[in-house]
Design a protein around this motif. Structure first.
Motif, short mmCIF file in Angstrom:
data_model
loop_
_atom_site.label_atom_id
_atom_site.label_comp_id
_atom_site.label_asym_id
_atom_site.label_seq_id
_atom_site.Cartn_x
_atom_site.Cartn_y
_atom_site.Cartn_z
N ARG A 26 51.52 43.57 45.99
CA ARG A 26 50.22 44.11 45.57
C ARG A 26 49.71 43.41 44.31
O ARG A 26 48.52 43.12 44.17
N ALA A 27 50.63 43.12 43.37
CA ALA A 27 50.22 42.43 42.13
C ALA A 27 49.68 41.04 42.45
O ALA A 27 48.68 40.59 41.87
N CYS A 28 50.33 40.36 43.38
CA CYS A 28 49.89 39.01 43.74
C CYS A 28 48.53 39.07 44.44
O CYS A 28 47.64 38.26 44.17
N ALA A 30 46.29 41.36 43.99
CA ALA A 30 45.29 41.68 42.96
C ALA A 30 44.85 40.41 42.25
O ALA A 30 43.66 40.22 41.94
N ARG A 33 42.44 38.59 44.45
CA ARG A 33 41.09 39.19 44.35
C ARG A 33 40.43 38.82 43.03
O ARG A 33 39.22 38.62 42.97
N GLY A 34 41.24 38.68 41.98
CA GLY A 34 40.72 38.25 40.68
C GLY A 34 40.09 36.87 40.75
O GLY A 34 39.22 36.54 39.95
N THR A 39 41.21 40.43 50.21
CA THR A 39 42.60 40.58 50.67
C THR A 39 42.71 41.77 51.64
O THR A 39 41.90 42.69 51.61
N ASP A 161 51.51 51.65 37.90
CA ASP A 161 50.23 50.96 38.08
C ASP A 161 50.42 49.54 38.60
O ASP A 161 49.46 48.78 38.69
N LYS A 174 50.69 35.22 39.45
CA LYS A 174 49.29 34.76 39.30
C LYS A 174 49.17 33.29 39.66
O LYS A 174 48.21 32.88 40.32
#
Ligand code: FMN
Length: 209
Positions: A26-28, A30, A33-34, A39, A161, A174
């Motif tokens: 999920r972090a990747c 996100a 999407r940044g 996604t 989170d 990232k």
């Protein structure tokens, strides 16, 4: 084409929702999407699929969704836990469903950038699992990104989170997201069409040889 017309699909995690593997994925996503790219995610219960059976054309709704998303996506992020030194059966079974793309014009992961994440309770299984996952991606004709991310969950955690306790791991996720997005946007530009036709020409020549 604008970046927001591209789709990166995340596949992975475990049966446990919010597992470290799912949170890393999920972090990747996100981060993807940044960078302005859409996604989708297949994780947790989405991956509780019947064992892939080539002889049985029936597919569950979740399996149909997975196959359709792989068919539509422009890039992938795949995350597996390290189970007994390799990728989990859950993730491997999901990847086996790509066999349903064997007759597509774009077979399997052909031409797709694929970022790989492996999470295990130690460096040995994390590294071995990452290598195994990248090997599966190669066999599916995908392009593993230069950077893969191995996460040792004995040292690195994700909070509720999804924030990562290890700055280097967060940075690696990232960077890998950026590599997938760069590949997608480059490949969809004019130069990539040259590349695609070169691959197609090479295949035709190989067929004739
Ligand atoms: C069936 C099973 C096998 C596992 N095998 C290994 C292993 O060989 N090496 C290891 O470091 N961790 C192993 N683990 C631990 C997982 O890799 C660890 O839980 C990993 O951090 C994934 O975390 P998550 O479930 O929060 O995503 C195993 C866990 C399970 C459930």
């Amino acid at each position: 084409m604008t970046k927001d017309s591209f789709l990166v699909l995340g596949i992975g995690g475990t049966t446990r929702s919010n597992s470290s593997t799912e949170l890393a994925l999920r972090a990747c996503l996100a981060a993807v999407r940044g960078f302005g790219v859409k996604t989708e995610l297949c994780s947790g219960a989405d991956l509780e699929l019947p064992l892939y059976s080539p002889e049985d054309p029936g597919r569950s709704p979740s399996a149909q969704r997975l196959v359709e998303l792989v068919r539509r996506c422009d890039g992938l992020i795949i995350a597996s836990p390290g189970y007994h030194g390799s990728i989990s059966g859950l993730v491997k079974n999901a990847l086996d469903y790509t066999e349903d793309l064997r007759s597509d014009a774009r077979i399997y992961f052909d031409g797709l950038p694929v970022g790989c994440i492996a999470c295990a309770h130690g460096w040995q299984a994390a590294s071995g699992t990452l290598t195994a996952l990248r090997s599966v991606v190669h066999s599916l004709r995908g392009w593993p990104t230069p950077l893969g991310v191995a996460i040792n969950t004995a040292e690195t955690r994700f909070d509720g989170d999804g924030a990562c306790t290890n700055a280097a791991t967060a940075e690696h996720l990232k960077i890998m997201a950026a590599q997938v997005v760069d590949f997608v946007t480059t490949r969809r530009s004019g130069s990539s069409q040259t590349m695609a036709s070169s691959v197609s020409a090479a295949r035709t020549m190989a067929g004739r040889a």
